[in-house]
Design an enzyme around this catalytic site. Structure first.
Site, PDB file in Angstrom:
ATOM      1  N   GLU A 197       0.811  -1.212   0.000  1.00 50.10           N
ATOM      2  CA  GLU A 197       0.000   0.000   0.000  1.00 50.10           C
ATOM      3  C   GLU A 197       0.844   1.262   0.000  1.00 50.10           C
ATOM      4  OE1 GLU A 197      -3.873  -0.728   2.490  1.00 50.10           O
ATOM      5  OE2 GLU A 197      -2.275  -2.157   2.946  1.00 50.10           O
TER       6      GLU A 197
ATOM      7  N   CYS B  85       2.714  -4.329  17.065  1.00 52.34           N
ATOM      8  CA  CYS B  85       2.186  -3.166  17.786  1.00 52.34           C
ATOM      9  C   CYS B  85       0.673  -3.348  17.933  1.00 52.34           C
ATOM     10  CB  CYS B  85       2.523  -1.883  17.046  1.00 52.34           C
ATOM     11  SG  CYS B  85       4.307  -1.659  16.843  1.00 52.34           S
TER      12      CYS B  85
END
Ligand code: SAH
Length: 355
Positions: A83, A107
């Site tokens: 992306e 994360c």
């Protein structure tokens, strides 16, 4: 690289200047097929097409947000999602590119983490993302407006893609190509300490940003597991060393994602200020309100909370800025990149499915 292309065409029995020509066609004129390179002899183009490809990333979807932000869902030759985001701003535009397909870091607030690591991208795949975004924004081969910035803040951890990233930066800096110099590039890391040290030694290096997200090890361990490997003390010590490589007026950036009632209290702000002041770092803090997703167990801090947090930092002498979310409606904002298709009817489960 230009030299590699020269050797490649020499291997085909052609003079080296043909390699330079191809380099300019790919990077300065930003052409994505040999067919368009009409200054090359036709039979040479045909032979090239048999042995190589001028582009490897396919544009699968393109989304335009209400605020003008554009997100590209690209696909590699081996079918992995990549992306890229183009962010138009009043004074300058920014292209945000990915260094990996997916990401190995876990994360807790980031949607990309849910994909896991699919693969680290090649230098060529990083450069191609930029070319696709620039062509779409300005036109194929059109001049890149002065001040256009690049940030390695898309999917992936750039410092786990260190070699290809550095190569991509060298290719992009070539005067006969894109001619985007490292001074216009910012690389963001979750805190891969040895690579912070290594970057400091790179001549002509990009700017550095570090994702902090918490002012204490206890909280950071939970939000960003990489902290267990390189805790705050080691991270900030590496930053302190990196500081010696800063140019006059240059600062590095700490990014701090603001999670409602998790890391956004006045006490957190005071602890953050203390941490940065203790190390006397030439840094600024970018506060990023969390970009939500159904799959993530967090909510963005309120605007008032973000402003109050900022005020505490400033009262302690820490420079702080609030980063407004961009492109949230098309899942283009920080931490939202997870190859989500949003065309109706296609893949309703949301996340990309690997075929
Ligand atoms: N791996 C690198 C670069 C990609 S993340 C890094 O961690 O720095 C780019 C930034 O987006 C990081 O500062 C990260 O903390 C932040 N981020 C991740 N998920 C987010 C979310 N859901 N909302 C807001 N920011 C987020």
């Amino acid at each position: 690289m230009r030299g590699e292309l020269e050797r490649f065409v020499e291997g085909m029995g052609e003079p080296a200047y043909r390699g330079r020509q191809i380099f300019a066609a790919l990077h300065r004129r930003r052409l994505r097929s040999f067919d368009e390179m009409t200054d090359l002899p036709k039979d040479f183009r045909a032979r090239l097409s048999e042995r190589a490809t001028a582009s490897t990333l396919a544009v699968e979807s393109r989304y335009v947000a209400a605020d003008g932000t554009r997100r590209y869902l690209l696909k590699t030759h081996d079918n992995l999602p990549v992306e890229t985001v183009f962010i138009p701003e009043e004074r300058r535009d920014t292209v945000c590119f990915s260094s990996q397909s997916g990401c190995p870091l876990q994360c807790d607030f980031c949607l990309t983490a849910r994909l896991g690591l699919l693969r680290t991208l090649t230098a060529g795949e990083m450069v191609e993302q930029i070319i696709i975004a620039l062509n779409d924004a300005y036109g194929v081969g059109a001049r890149i407006p002065r001040g256009t910035n690049l940030v390695a803040m898309g999917a992936g951890e750039p410092f786990l893609a260190f070699e290809p990233l550095m190569k991509a930066l060298r290719v992009m800096a070539d005067r006969e190509g894109l001619f985007i110099v490292p001074n216009r590039v910012t690389v963001s890391t979750a805190g891969v300490v040895p690579k912070i040290r290594e970057l400091a030694r790179v001549e002509d290096r990009p700017h550095l940003a570090i994702s902090l997200a918490a002012p204490t090890d206890e909280l950071r361990d939970r939000l960003m597991p990489i902290n267990k490997r390189w805790p705050l003390r080691e991270l900030l010590a590496a930053c302190k060393e990196f500081e010696e490589s800063l140019k006059p007026g240059e600062r590095f950036t700490f990014e701090y994602v603001m999670l409602d009632r998790v890391n956004d209290s006045d006490d957190d702000a005071r602890r953050l200020a203390r941490l940065l002041n203790r190390h006397k770092l030439r840094a600024k803090v970018n506060l990023i309100p969390h970009n939500p997703a159904d799959e993530l167990p967090y909510r963005p801090s309120s605007e008032e909370r973000v402003e109050a947090f900022k005020a505490v930092l400033e009262s302690k002498g820490v420079r702080a800025f609030v980063r407004r979310p961009r492109g949230r409606d098309i899942y283009a904002a920080c931490g939202q990149l997870a190859a989500r298709r949003i065309d109706s009817g296609v893949n309703r489960s949301g996340l990309y499915q690997l075929s």
